[in-house]
Design a protein around this motif. Structure first.
Motif, PDB file in Angstrom:
ATOM      1  N   ARG A 249     -26.253  30.984  -2.025  1.00 24.73           N
ATOM      2  CA  ARG A 249     -25.016  31.445  -1.404  1.00 24.73           C
ATOM      3  C   ARG A 249     -24.025  31.789  -2.515  1.00 24.73           C
ATOM      4  NH1 ARG A 249     -27.800  31.969   2.653  1.00 24.73           N
ATOM      5  NH2 ARG A 249     -28.010  30.359   4.194  1.00 24.73           N
TER       6      ARG A 249
ATOM      7  N   LYS B 201     -13.592  34.924   1.947  1.00 30.59           N
ATOM      8  CA  LYS B 201     -13.559  36.278   2.477  1.00 30.59           C
ATOM      9  C   LYS B 201     -12.126  36.571   2.901  1.00 30.59           C
ATOM     10  CE  LYS B 201     -18.240  35.618   4.228  1.00 30.59           C
ATOM     11  NZ  LYS B 201     -19.075  35.499   5.433  1.00 30.59           N
TER      12      LYS B 201
ATOM     13  N   ASP C  76     -26.425  37.405   0.803  1.00 26.31           N
ATOM     14  CA  ASP C  76     -24.966  37.460   0.786  1.00 26.31           C
ATOM     15  C   ASP C  76     -24.568  37.672  -0.674  1.00 26.31           C
ATOM     16  OD1 ASP C  76     -25.106  34.832  -0.362  1.00 26.31           O
ATOM     17  OD2 ASP C  76     -23.243  34.283   0.605  1.00 26.31           O
TER      18      ASP C  76
ATOM     19  N   ASN D 156     -21.573  42.247   0.422  1.00 34.13           N
ATOM     20  CA  ASN D 156     -22.141  41.801   1.688  1.00 34.13           C
ATOM     21  C   ASN D 156     -21.758  40.333   1.901  1.00 34.13           C
ATOM     22  OD1 ASN D 156     -23.802  41.802   4.033  1.00 34.13           O
ATOM     23  ND2 ASN D 156     -25.428  40.836   2.856  1.00 34.13           N
TER      24      ASN D 156
ATOM     25  N   THR E  12     -22.817  38.272   4.544  1.00 39.53           N
ATOM     26  CA  THR E  12     -23.769  37.463   5.297  1.00 39.53           C
ATOM     27  C   THR E  12     -25.190  37.880   4.946  1.00 39.53           C
ATOM     28  OG1 THR E  12     -22.181  37.445   7.120  1.00 39.53           O
ATOM     29  CG2 THR E  12     -24.397  36.678   7.614  1.00 39.53           C
TER      30      THR E  12
ATOM     31  N   TYR F  84     -29.149  38.427   5.580  1.00 43.64           N
ATOM     32  CA  TYR F  84     -29.943  38.804   6.751  1.00 43.64           C
ATOM     33  C   TYR F  84     -31.386  39.093   6.356  1.00 43.64           C
ATOM     34  CZ  TYR F  84     -25.611  40.064   9.231  1.00 43.64           C
ATOM     35  OH  TYR F  84     -24.388  40.051   9.822  1.00 43.64           O
TER      36      TYR F  84
ATOM     37  N   THR G 251     -23.684  45.016   8.943  1.00 44.15           N
ATOM     38  CA  THR G 251     -23.220  43.793   8.297  1.00 44.15           C
ATOM     39  C   THR G 251     -21.739  43.867   7.970  1.00 44.15           C
ATOM     40  OG1 THR G 251     -23.718  42.214   6.519  1.00 44.15           O
ATOM     41  CG2 THR G 251     -23.803  44.544   5.949  1.00 44.15           C
ATOM     42  N   ASP G 252     -21.189  42.723   7.601  1.00 40.58           N
ATOM     43  CA  ASP G 252     -19.798  42.675   7.170  1.00 40.58           C
ATOM     44  C   ASP G 252     -19.726  43.045   5.692  1.00 40.58           C
ATOM     45  OD1 ASP G 252     -21.239  40.309   6.669  1.00 40.58           O
ATOM     46  OD2 ASP G 252     -19.452  39.065   6.624  1.00 40.58           O
TER      47      ASP G 252
END
Length: 189
Positions: free
Chosen positions: A16, A21, A43, A148, A150, A152, A162-163
Motif C-alpha cells: 500500500r 487522498k 494503488d 491511482n 485503489t 484492483y 478507478t479513482d
C-alpha cells in the motif's frame, strides 16, 4: 433458515502506497488494461493525462538489486505492469531499451532481460516505460497526471474505472524522481 458465514482476511502481500487522498479527478478515470502486464493495478500506480478520453498507466518498477552500467538484467519487485516488448529507461534523455524476457519464477521479484544496457540504477531506484528504443533521447511514453488510489484486479479485455488523485501523499511509492517532479500535487515520503 440458512446460516451465513463471514470470513475476514487481511491482505499482507499487496503493498500500500497511498496515505492521504486530498483532491481527485471528479468521477474517476477509465484506464486501458490491454497494454498492461499481469492482472493487478496497484494503488499508487501513476496514471497519464487522458488520451482521447482514456488514461494509461505510466509504468514503473522498483529495482531491488543494484544494476551496473553494462547489465542487461534488472531485478524488480512484483506488482509492476511491464510486459515483454515494453521499452524501459532509468532516466530521461538517456538510453532506452526493450524488454526481451521477463522471468516471473521467483515469488519475491521478477527479472527483466533487456536488449541493451540502460545505465546504472541504484538499489531502491526505479525504472520507467519509455516511448521508444533510443541511445540518448529517452522520453516517457505517457505524461503523468495523477495517482491511482485503489488497487484492483482487472480483466485485460476490459478497461478499469478507478479513482485518480492529483493532490495527496504517498509513502515509498516506487517512482523515479523525474516522474515525481511532474506530479506537483503528490508528495512521496
Amino acid at each position: 433458515m440458512a446460516k451465513m458465514t463471514v470470513k475476514k482476511r487481511k491482505d499482507d502481500v499487496t503493498p500500500r502506497y497511498v496515505m492521504h487522498k486530498v483532491a481527485d479527478i471528479r468521477g474517476g478515470v477509465s484506464v486501458t488494461t490491454s497494454e498492461l502486464g499481469g492482472n493487478y493495478l496497484r494503488d499508487g500506480a501513476i496514471l497519464s493525462a487522458p488520451v482521447e478520453g482514456i488514461t494509461h498507466v505510466v509504468k514503473t518498477a522498483e529495482v531491488i538489486a543494484e544494476v551496473s552500467a553494462t547489465d542487461t538484467t534488472i531485478k524488480v519487485s512484483k506488482f509492476h505492469n511491464f510486459k515483454v516488448g515494453d521499452v524501459v529507461m532509468a532516466k530521461e534523455d538517456s538510453v532506452a531499451s526493450p524488454i526481451t524476457k521477463i522471468d516471473e519464477s521467483n515469488k519475491k521479484y521478477d527479472v527483466f532481460t533487456i536488449k541493451g544496457a540502460i545505465g546504472a540504477v541504484l538499489l531502491g531506484g526505479s525504472i520507467a516505460e519509455a516511448k521508444e528504443e533510443t541511445k540518448d533521447a529517452s522520453a516517457l511514453k505517457y505524461e503523468p497526471q495523477s495517482v491511482n488510489g485503489t488497487g484492483y484486479e482487472f480483466d485485460p479485455k476490459s478497461n478499469v474505472s478507478t479513482d485518480a488523485w492529483v493532490i495527496g501523499v504517498t509513502k515509498n511509492n516506487p517512482v523515479p524522481g523525474f516522474i515525481s517532479e511532474k506530479l506537483k500535487g503528490i508528495i512521496n515520503l
